[in-house]
Design a protein around this motif. Sequence first.
Motif, short mmCIF file in Angstrom:
data_model
loop_
_atom_site.label_atom_id
_atom_site.label_comp_id
_atom_site.label_asym_id
_atom_site.label_seq_id
_atom_site.Cartn_x
_atom_site.Cartn_y
_atom_site.Cartn_z
N ASP A 416 0.79 8.51 -8.22
CA ASP A 416 1.48 9.60 -8.91
C ASP A 416 2.98 9.36 -9.02
N GLU A 417 3.59 8.67 -8.03
CA GLU A 417 5.03 8.51 -8.00
C GLU A 417 5.44 7.07 -8.24
N PHE A 418 6.67 6.90 -8.70
CA PHE A 418 7.20 5.57 -8.96
C PHE A 418 8.72 5.64 -8.83
N ASP A 419 9.36 4.48 -8.77
CA ASP A 419 10.82 4.43 -8.76
C ASP A 419 11.29 3.51 -9.88
N LEU A 420 12.61 3.41 -10.02
CA LEU A 420 13.16 2.64 -11.13
C LEU A 420 12.78 1.16 -11.03
N ALA A 421 12.78 0.64 -9.80
CA ALA A 421 12.47 -0.78 -9.65
C ALA A 421 11.05 -1.09 -10.09
N LEU A 447 12.70 9.85 -20.83
CA LEU A 447 11.52 10.58 -20.36
C LEU A 447 11.93 11.80 -19.53
N LEU A 448 12.97 11.65 -18.73
CA LEU A 448 13.45 12.78 -17.93
C LEU A 448 13.99 13.89 -18.82
N ILE A 449 14.82 13.53 -19.79
CA ILE A 449 15.42 14.53 -20.66
C ILE A 449 14.35 15.23 -21.51
N SER A 450 13.32 14.50 -21.89
CA SER A 450 12.25 15.11 -22.68
C SER A 450 11.41 16.08 -21.85
N GLY A 451 11.53 16.00 -20.51
CA GLY A 451 10.80 16.92 -19.65
C GLY A 451 9.43 16.45 -19.25
N VAL A 452 9.02 15.26 -19.63
CA VAL A 452 7.67 14.79 -19.32
C VAL A 452 7.59 14.12 -17.96
N VAL A 453 8.75 13.80 -17.39
CA VAL A 453 8.82 13.19 -16.06
C VAL A 453 9.70 14.07 -15.18
N ARG A 454 9.30 14.20 -13.93
CA ARG A 454 10.05 15.03 -12.99
C ARG A 454 10.63 14.14 -11.89
N ALA A 455 11.86 14.43 -11.48
CA ALA A 455 12.54 13.63 -10.46
C ALA A 455 12.55 14.36 -9.14
N ALA A 456 12.54 13.60 -8.06
CA ALA A 456 12.68 14.13 -6.70
C ALA A 456 13.67 13.23 -5.97
N HIS A 457 14.77 13.81 -5.51
CA HIS A 457 15.80 13.05 -4.81
C HIS A 457 15.84 13.54 -3.37
N GLU A 458 15.25 12.79 -2.48
CA GLU A 458 15.17 13.18 -1.08
C GLU A 458 15.42 11.97 -0.19
N GLY A 459 16.15 12.21 0.89
CA GLY A 459 16.37 11.15 1.86
C GLY A 459 17.11 9.96 1.32
N GLY A 460 17.95 10.17 0.32
CA GLY A 460 18.72 9.08 -0.24
C GLY A 460 17.97 8.22 -1.24
N SER A 461 16.73 8.57 -1.57
CA SER A 461 15.96 7.80 -2.55
C SER A 461 15.56 8.70 -3.71
N SER A 462 15.28 8.07 -4.84
CA SER A 462 14.86 8.80 -6.04
C SER A 462 13.46 8.36 -6.42
N ARG A 463 12.59 9.34 -6.52
CA ARG A 463 11.22 9.08 -6.94
C ARG A 463 10.94 9.93 -8.18
#
Length: 485
Positions: A416-421, A447-463
């Motif tokens: 379900d989750e992924f990162d930029l790398a 994809l983020l601006i279009s609203g189809v992807v959701r970001a979670a920034h926790e513990g210094g990482s972005s998923r």
Amino acid sequence: MNSTAAVDAALTPARDTPRLGMLIRTHRLRIGLTQRELADLSTISVRAIRDLEQGKARRPRPDTVRLMADALRLGARARTALEAAAQQGRATGAGWERPPAPPTALHPMVGRDAEASLLERELASGAERLVHLVGLTGVGKTRLALSVAERLHGAGIPVLWYAFPGAAADHLGCAEGESAVLVASAAAELYAPAPAPCGDGGTSPLDGGRADSIGGGTDRSPVAGAVDPLAGGVDSLAELLGDQTALLVLDGAPTGPLRFDRLTGLLRACPGLRLLVTSDQPWEVPGERIFLLAPLEVPADGSVDPAAPAVRVFLDHVRRVRPEFAPTAADAERATWVCRRLDGHPGALAAAASWLVVCDLTALCRGLDEDPVALLDHLGGRAGTAGFRGALGHRLDRLSPGARGLLEALCEGAGDEFDLAGITALADAAGRPGTGLAEAGRMLRELLISGVVRAAHEGGSSRFRVLGLVRAACRAPRAAAATAA
């Protein structure tokens, strides 16, 4: 009447003429200029000079005052008096007895207090003058804008609201009157095409070389020297507002090309103006603060929380269609599952709840488990929620080929989750071999601006995570094709 009396009469302004108009008219007549001659000397239009002298325009921009003083050949004291009269008019603005108010929301806002407080601080302080709320259709942009506008209006700030055709109408109507007409005209002119070159007449100070009633002689038009008869609404709005603090809300802004010259001209002419815009995608202009609005939070896997924002919204919609509904512990668990299945998206939750007129909660869960996309349209076709499935499909169709290919690869991939790398490998699978982090980042931002992807920034990482609704929508055409084959 002898000649001396005629001159005295000409030099004597009407008693209701504002001081600014009186000064301009007096200085013009003393040196024997007609309005046309003054217009030629100052590069200010005849209409602008007439409006200023008659008091129809009382808040010219500093550039207009400077051009007028130069053309009238005013000395230091007379120039200072003219500038003071103009500044007095600008500082008072429209002088409303009661500041214009935003529309009245029909339902309480749930789960957006943090976002509303942040936007209120940014707009009230002037830290941000152009805030653009973007997100997937139905995510709650209009409701958040209403809350922010209500808070600022409560602090005494005038709120001018314009809803473009097709915008969500989950509120009582906007204000009417002269200001509403000016706002509607100005909003339309922000999207009007650029004027063609023409050799006669003056232009708006927001668009061409001549200045009008709210001043400015700088050529900011896409076509220098072009006549723009459509800019009157923007200019009149600037004249109405002057220097006073005010909020202009443009709800449901279209995706067509923006007249950036008019937007910047309006903000420059009205230093106290703040703009709050809602739409599916940002303007991408300098100074724009893009505010991504995500769906509501849902309880974590394995937990049930009827007080969670998404669950509260869903249960409120259920009670509207089933007034007798009294949720049991099992119902709360099912409602939580529905919220997770629909990503906490307010529009999708409202549409799903509408189907409880013809089925129970257990059947609704079964239907959503099989195909959530089929239940994304409101059963009753209620304004603001009907057609959500089509709106989602239209938003996906507007993605660039690279972003759409990446999205499809993400929907097909495991997890379900992924990162930029991790996107670079998926980009290769999408037919874009050798995609670096920079290009992957640009596609992910889209994809983020279009609203189809959701970001979670926790513990210094972005998923990041693709919304379940979007996964289902992307898979639906392939499933239909496989069935047909």
